[in-house]
Enzyme design. Sequence first.
Site, PDB file in Angstrom:
ATOM      1  N   ASP A  12       5.139  -5.694   9.296  1.00 43.84           N
ATOM      2  CA  ASP A  12       6.304  -5.343  10.110  1.00 43.84           C
ATOM      3  C   ASP A  12       6.364  -6.180  11.387  1.00 43.84           C
ATOM      4  OD1 ASP A  12       7.420  -3.470   8.420  1.00 43.84           O
ATOM      5  OD2 ASP A  12       6.304  -1.798   9.289  1.00 43.84           O
ATOM      6  N   THR A  25      -0.855   7.633  -0.843  1.00 40.21           N
ATOM      7  CA  THR A  25      -2.161   7.539  -1.525  1.00 40.21           C
ATOM      8  C   THR A  25      -3.025   6.420  -0.956  1.00 40.21           C
ATOM      9  OG1 THR A  25      -1.374   5.951  -3.157  1.00 40.21           O
ATOM     10  CG2 THR A  25      -1.062   8.289  -3.674  1.00 40.21           C
ATOM     11  N   ASP A  32       1.139  -2.390  12.132  1.00 37.72           N
ATOM     12  CA  ASP A  32       1.456  -2.903  10.793  1.00 37.72           C
ATOM     13  C   ASP A  32       1.754  -4.399  10.876  1.00 37.72           C
ATOM     14  OD1 ASP A  32       2.859  -1.569   7.932  1.00 37.72           O
ATOM     15  OD2 ASP A  32       3.054  -3.692   8.442  1.00 37.72           O
ATOM     16  N   ARG A  65       0.844  -1.184   0.000  1.00 35.32           N
ATOM     17  CA  ARG A  65       0.000   0.000   0.000  1.00 35.32           C
ATOM     18  C   ARG A  65       0.880   1.235   0.000  1.00 35.32           C
ATOM     19  NH1 ARG A  65      -4.383   1.167   4.642  1.00 35.32           N
ATOM     20  NH2 ARG A  65      -2.499   1.699   5.754  1.00 35.32           N
TER      21      ARG A  65
HETATM   22  O1  LIG Z   1      -7.018  -2.589   3.026  1.00 36.51           O
HETATM   23  P1  LIG Z   1      -5.806  -1.787   2.703  1.00 36.51           P
HETATM   24  O2  LIG Z   1      -5.987  -0.317   2.975  1.00 36.51           O
HETATM   25  O3  LIG Z   1      -5.284  -2.034   1.320  1.00 36.51           O
HETATM   26  O4  LIG Z   1      -4.677  -2.203   3.742  1.00 36.51           O
HETATM   27  C1  LIG Z   1      -4.394  -3.530   4.052  1.00 36.51           C
HETATM   28  C2  LIG Z   1      -3.093  -3.959   3.471  1.00 36.51           C
HETATM   29  O5  LIG Z   1      -2.025  -3.254   4.110  1.00 36.51           O
HETATM   30  C3  LIG Z   1      -1.083  -4.209   4.634  1.00 36.51           C
HETATM   31  O6  LIG Z   1      -0.091  -4.503   3.723  1.00 36.51           O
HETATM   32  P2  LIG Z   1       1.144  -3.515   3.487  1.00 36.51           P
HETATM   33  O7  LIG Z   1       0.861  -2.552   2.380  1.00 36.51           O
HETATM   34  O8  LIG Z   1       1.569  -2.923   4.780  1.00 36.51           O
HETATM   35  O9  LIG Z   1       2.245  -4.497   2.916  1.00 36.51           O
HETATM   36  P3  LIG Z   1       3.091  -5.596   3.719  1.00 36.51           P
HETATM   37  O10 LIG Z   1       2.180  -6.757   3.917  1.00 36.51           O
HETATM   38  O11 LIG Z   1       4.217  -5.876   2.782  1.00 36.51           O
HETATM   39  O12 LIG Z   1       3.546  -4.986   5.004  1.00 36.51           O
HETATM   40  C4  LIG Z   1      -1.964  -5.411   4.904  1.00 36.51           C
HETATM   41  O13 LIG Z   1      -1.235  -6.592   5.062  1.00 36.51           O
HETATM   42  C5  LIG Z   1      -2.897  -5.419   3.729  1.00 36.51           C
HETATM   43  O14 LIG Z   1      -2.358  -6.058   2.591  1.00 36.51           O
HETATM   44  O1  LIG Z   2      -3.883  -1.188  10.438  1.00 34.58           O
HETATM   45  C1  LIG Z   2      -3.337  -1.585   9.393  1.00 34.58           C
HETATM   46  C2  LIG Z   2      -3.727  -1.160   8.124  1.00 34.58           C
HETATM   47  C3  LIG Z   2      -3.101  -1.642   7.032  1.00 34.58           C
HETATM   48  N1  LIG Z   2      -2.105  -2.521   7.183  1.00 34.58           N
HETATM   49  C4  LIG Z   2      -1.693  -2.955   8.404  1.00 34.58           C
HETATM   50  O2  LIG Z   2      -0.775  -3.778   8.507  1.00 34.58           O
HETATM   51  N2  LIG Z   2      -2.324  -2.467   9.476  1.00 34.58           N
HETATM   52 MG   LIG Z   3       2.754  -3.634   6.055  1.00 38.18          MG
END
Ligand SMILES: O=P(O)(O)OC[C@H]1O[C@H](OP(=O)(O)OP(=O)(O)O)[C@H](O)[C@@H]1O
Ligand SMILES: O=c1cc[nH]c(=O)[nH]1
Ligand SMILES: [Mg+2]
Length: 210
Positions: free
Chosen positions: A204, A109, A201, A105
């Site tokens: 992370d 944005t 997160d 994400r």
């Molecule tokens: O519903 P949304 O607003 O799209 O948010 C949710 C997304 O955000 C996080 O991923 P992230 O972008 O942090 O990637 P990661 O799993 O690599 O940390 C999570 O694991 C989802 O995939």
């Molecule tokens: O709360 C949140 C939202 C998006 N992605 C995450 O990992 N946590």
């Molecule tokens: Mg993430």
Amino acid sequence: MTGKITVMDHPLIAHKISYIRQENVGTKEFREVIGEIAQLMCYEATRDLKTRDVRIQTPIAEMTGKTLDGKKLAIVPILRAGLGMVDGMLSLIPAAKVGHIGLYRDPETLEPIEYYCKLPADCGDREVFVVDPMLATGGSSVAAIRMLKEKGVKHIRFLCIIAAPEGVKRMQEEHPDVDIYIGALDEKLNDHGYIVPGLGDAGDRIFGTK
Ligand SMILES: O=P(O)(O)OC[C@H]1O[C@H](OP(=O)(O)OP(=O)(O)O)[C@H](O)[C@@H]1O
Ligand SMILES: O=c1cc[nH]c(=O)[nH]1
Ligand SMILES: [Mg+2]
């Protein structure tokens, strides 16, 4: 048509989600408990899989038992955080194939950016379980499921550990045919698109990158 929304009500799932929400839980434990929650959620989300009768022989007698029937299964984690749910799912449905969709994400944005997609060649014939611990704005899961539909997948379920109402609404609008299984339904999103109260997160915390 609106997909079925199932919010888990099992005490073990509630207990484990509350546990990992805590900020002082370290990476090892966080990752292990995410796996346990995924396993319990898999049990609930497979409740309506088709079975057929099968004649079997026990050491004592012959009997009619049940065996899984219907479409073969696939698990598709949304990278990265979805990876944390794969082993828990596979522990219950070990014959499932695993595809991967890479999305992150954009922090400004909040739009999902695609960076990887590798799916089982026959995924169009399978029942697909998309997994991601977090459903926030819904941008990532909506995009991942759109990618699957473009590859011909017709039967999709989505499993997330924590969801925000905003994401659930968006999923229902864009993919009304997809059943959603939610570990815990939270209050809202904050100004940065994080789920409140959430767990921070997920990626992370699973991989120890912050
Ligand atoms: O519903 P949304 O607003 O799209 O948010 C949710 C997304 O955000 C996080 O991923 P992230 O972008 O942090 O990637 P990661 O799993 O690599 O940390 C999570 O694991 C989802 O995939
Ligand atoms: O709360 C949140 C939202 C998006 N992605 C995450 O990992 N946590
Ligand atoms: Mg993430």
